[in-house]
Design an enzyme around this catalytic site. Sequence first.
Site, short mmCIF file in Angstrom:
data_model
loop_
_atom_site.label_atom_id
_atom_site.label_comp_id
_atom_site.label_asym_id
_atom_site.label_seq_id
_atom_site.Cartn_x
_atom_site.Cartn_y
_atom_site.Cartn_z
N CYS A 103 2.70 2.93 -1.40
CA CYS A 103 2.96 3.61 -2.74
C CYS A 103 4.52 4.24 -2.75
O CYS A 103 5.05 4.67 -2.08
CB CYS A 103 2.09 4.75 -2.37
SG CYS A 103 1.96 5.78 -3.95
N CYS A 124 0.18 10.33 -0.89
CA CYS A 124 1.01 10.11 -2.27
C CYS A 124 0.30 11.16 -3.15
O CYS A 124 0.81 11.77 -4.08
CB CYS A 124 1.38 9.14 -2.50
SG CYS A 124 2.63 9.01 -3.98
#
Length: 384
Positions: free
Chosen positions: A204, A109
């Site tokens: 995430c 991410c």
Amino acid sequence: MGKKVLLGLSGGVDSAVAAVILKEQGYDVTCAFMRNWDALANNDILGNPTIQDDVCPQEADYMDAKRVADRLGLELLRVDFVKEYWDNVFTQFLDEYKKGRTPNPDILCNKYVKFDAFFKFAMELGFDLVATGHYARVSNEGETKLLRGSDENKDQTYFLCQVPVHALAKTLFPIGDLAKPEVRRIADEWELAVAKKKDSTGICFIGERNFKQFLQNYLPAKPGIIVDINSLAQVGSHEGVLYYTIGQRRGMGIGGDHGPYFVVGKDVEKNVLYVANGDENEWLLSDSCLVSGVNWFAKDKPQGELQCSAKFRYRQKDNEVTIRFIDDTTIFVKCDPAVKAVTCGQEAVFYHGECCLGGGVIDEVFYHGEALASRLEKRLANGR
């Protein structure tokens, strides 16, 4: 006004205090809330404890971010990276699991969304810098360096090891010099709505999930057997080898009085999970590994061997290692002493003191010169 900064404001206390500090330091601050996951569109049903909530967690986070921005008199933008997250983070995440490996979505991410898509978004809008609420520091004296956060317990450089150096050079980590209690104190002093908000956990931008059930949304269950690698006896059954991680102790449902069992190997093709009992068994050990896709922050890579330290998973203590580049993005790592549960698909991140040198994906692990797959194959052959 100072330089123009676009701050990723998540709705949590860390990025909120980052906004306070930037404002106090005289930067021209604009905030942006990133939406990177759509539970319904992405079939995130099984294992999702909030799927029936009237207000989804992301909208609740956005409202918290808006309260913080309003309190500080800052503009808050909304930006949607759902497609980028799916294409570059989640697809790769699933592909790795299909191979029986264990990827780190937080690192993916940061690499593809926060410091690629978000960074480009900021630059295209004319901002000079970006900022986030990570516990890390950047030095731009000479070469750009990523330094550990001052709070050793919260340091997040492990998750930032794949950030491109050109983005890191234009990034601020305003809370990098602070300890978490001080961050909470500042939030309380400024009467921010998130001062007492619980820290986010889980995947995430996706959040807390029953992980095995969550994976079943995308990787259907395929029951099989659990085999003790020492006795070669079946000691249990599993729901699918893809759901387990090397070194995992809990969640296998193995009874008996043989001591705790740990996952030591997976045969994805035959759908067999291999375990060994006791946390001191040699099947958990690795004394070297191959690391690929390395992101190295320094312009010049070391020639020959370099002694440094490494983390093979977050929250792990530093391990003394010797590394050697075998090509531009591949490192051979020697560990002395051997390290437990070094897992393919996870990230090896290298340090020299407080400086994070870079990191890459663990591709293969060895013990006494033998790859784990070869060791398993030899043990099975000898047991027949």
